[in-house]
Write an enzyme that holds these catalytic residues in place. Structure first.
Site, PDB file in Angstrom:
ATOM      1  N   ASP B 177     -62.003  -9.896 104.190  1.00  0.00           N
ATOM      2  CA  ASP B 177     -62.641 -10.255 102.860  1.00  0.00           C
ATOM      3  C   ASP B 177     -62.863 -11.829 102.735  1.00  0.00           C
ATOM      4  O   ASP B 177     -61.923 -12.555 103.257  1.00  0.00           O
ATOM      5  CB  ASP B 177     -61.530 -10.043 101.737  1.00  0.00           C
ATOM      6  N   ASN B 185     -70.597 -17.612  94.297  1.00  0.00           N
ATOM      7  CA  ASN B 185     -71.462 -17.010  93.401  1.00  0.00           C
ATOM      8  C   ASN B 185     -71.681 -17.667  92.036  1.00  0.00           C
ATOM      9  O   ASN B 185     -72.843 -17.935  91.604  1.00  0.00           O
ATOM     10  CB  ASN B 185     -71.225 -15.425  93.334  1.00  0.00           C
ATOM     11  N   ASP B 194     -75.801 -14.673  99.026  1.00  0.00           N
ATOM     12  CA  ASP B 194     -76.358 -13.727 100.066  1.00  0.00           C
ATOM     13  C   ASP B 194     -76.389 -14.276 101.446  1.00  0.00           C
ATOM     14  O   ASP B 194     -76.193 -13.779 102.331  1.00  0.00           O
ATOM     15  CB  ASP B 194     -77.838 -13.227  99.581  1.00  0.00           C
ATOM     16  N   GLU B 220     -67.819  -8.333  99.338  1.00  0.00           N
ATOM     17  CA  GLU B 220     -67.671  -9.446 100.278  1.00  0.00           C
ATOM     18  C   GLU B 220     -66.528  -8.953 101.221  1.00  0.00           C
ATOM     19  O   GLU B 220     -66.052  -9.654 101.972  1.00  0.00           O
ATOM     20  CB  GLU B 220     -67.292 -10.805  99.578  1.00  0.00           C
TER      21      GLU B 220
END
Lengths: 141, 325
Positions: B177, B185, B194, B220
């Site tokens: 993770d 973000n 991204d 993620e």
């Protein structure tokens, strides 16, 4: 063969023209023009094919005779098929028809017809082979 | 374009070879059916073939039948050549799997025209295969990262777990993770997020062997499977994965970003009878433990009777593991 291939196309063309006009075989027996068209008038290649026929034709004919002698009609039919292909490619139509008849008669196990057809084919090829030889030596000369 | 000529008669073969050479083909010759099949089943085989019907050994019809039976080869356009001209022969030839039929002696122009038809069919086939492969890729891979999609990676893990039970080999299932990804973000926007996902995926993929597997589990989270592991090096390989992300900044606009990942790992040797789902669950629990331990570290899943007590990897195996306090 090597010396044959060294001849110029022009020399070959002159010899070819001379030969086509004085061949002892009829067009039915050997349509030389058809063969020449098939090889795009490449006279060297024309002669290369004739050399192959001169060398392989009698061998295939002998193989057909051996098969007949042993009573191997399937083998005879196959040998006749090979000869037929060779003759058709070289536009030797009459002999090709005889080879076709031999292939069929042997394929159908007709021994008598096969003997007759093989004899006729042999006779026809015995007429063609000297003409081929003469053509090759004419070109070579 | 390569083309195979299978013809036992030397004179016919020579005539065909020359015609095809002149038409610009790279000619490969075979003198019987068996040799023809060999040529047609090699690597990078000719896709066009002219097959004489009557040949010693396997004939042209048998070659067609065998080629059509084989599903492991790219499609070859097969033309039967024969002096047989009857309707029955033509039907038999085409029924055997030939795409076209040409009678001997062949006419050069007709032969070339028929070969052009074959080329058009092969081009069409290539386009269809390409489209099918594209669709297959889309159906099995995550569109953003090009890693295996979740459904596929779980299926692959199931297969590999069964294999490891069968072969008594060691596999490691890892949940990975990205640490604090939400803040990436929030701070830089989803496009930068991204970019980070793509770069992390690329690094993970480059850090495993060709027979290991990396998939995107969701958001993620990634799932990594190391197959046929050497028990003595599995921890260091996991550490390499972690380090492949942490060791180098990720180039993103406007600034390079320091990104780290946490990993939870379950070894099949610790769960010898567990299913793929149970291994994934165990790896997930270990991932929670890694997060709780401060992130940018690896935790090993505990034995089933100690579930929920994932241990630092360094306590389990004698390998140094980097842990952020």
């Amino acid at each position: 063969m090597a010396s044959l291939l060294l001849l110029s196309s022009q020399t070959m063309g002159v010899a070819m023209h001379a030969y086509l006009s004085k061949s002892p075989l009829s067009v039915d027996e050997w349509d030389r023009q058809e063969l020449l068209d098939r090889v795009d008038s490449d006279q060297i290649f024309f002669c290369e094919l004739l050399v192959m026929f001169r060398d392989d034709g009698p061998v295939s004919l002998k193989s057909a005779e051996d098969c007949l002698q042993k009573g191997d009609l399937l083998g005879l039919s196959r040998a006749a098929h090979t000869i037929k292909g060779m003759l058709r490619n070289l536009a030797m139509h009459r002999a090709a028809e005889l080879a076709d008849a031999l292939e069929k008669s042997a394929g159908e196990s007709h021994l008598g017809d096969s003997e007759k057809n093989l004899a006729e084919l042999k006779s026809s090829m015995e007429k063609i082979l000297p003409a081929v030889e003469s053509h090759l030596s004419g070109v070579h000369a | 374009l390569k083309i195979l000529v299978a013809e036992d008669d030397a004179l016919s073969r020579t005539l065909l070879e020359r015609t095809l050479h002149r038409a610009g083909y790279e000619v490969i010759s075979a003198v019987n059916g068996t040799a023809a099949i060999e040529e047609l089943t090699k690597d990078d085989p000719p896709r066009l073939a002219l097959l004489d019907w009557v040949m010693p050994g396997k004939d042209g019809v048998e070659v067609c039948r065998e080629m059509r039976r084989r599903k492991d080869q790219p499609y070859a356009y097969l033309i039967l050549l024969s002096s047989r001209e009857s309707k029955e022969d033509i039907v038999q030839g085409l029924e055997s799997g030939a795409d076209d039929y040409l009678t001997k002696p062949f006419d050069g122009d007709e032969l070339k025209a028929r070969l052009r038809v074959g080329e058009r069919i092969l081009e069409l086939e290539d386009r269809l295969v390409e489209a099918r492969e594209g669709m297959r890729f889309q159906a099995t891979h995550d569109p953003l990262t090009s890693l295996w999609s979740r459904g596929v990676i779980v299926e692959l893990i199931t297969r590999e777990v069964e294999r490891s039970h069968r072969e008594k080999s060691l596999i490691a299932v890892m949940m990975c993770d990205i640490d604090h990804f939400k803040s990436v973000n929030d701070k830089y926007g989803h496009l930068v997020g991204d970019d980070v996902l793509r770069e992390v995926s690329r690094r993970l993929q480059n850090s495993v062997r060709s027979y290991d597997m990396v998939g995107r589990f969701g958001g993620e989270e990634f799932i990594i499977v190391l197959n046929k592991c050497d028990p003595s090096s599995v921890i260091s390989r996991a550490e390499n994965l972690r380090n492949s992300i942490a060791a180098k900044l990720i180039q993103a606009s406007p600034n390079p970003l320091q990104i780290t990942v946490s990993l939870g790992m379950a070894l099949s040797s610790e769960f010898p009878t567990s299913s793929a789902d149970e291994l994934i669950y165990a790896a997930d629990q270990a991932l929670y433990a890694a997060k709780a331990a401060g992130r940018n570290c690896i935790r090993l899943a505990a034995l089933p009777n100690q579930r929920g007590k994932a241990k630092p990897a360094e306590e389990t195996l004698p390998t140094e593991i980097h842990v952020i306090p």
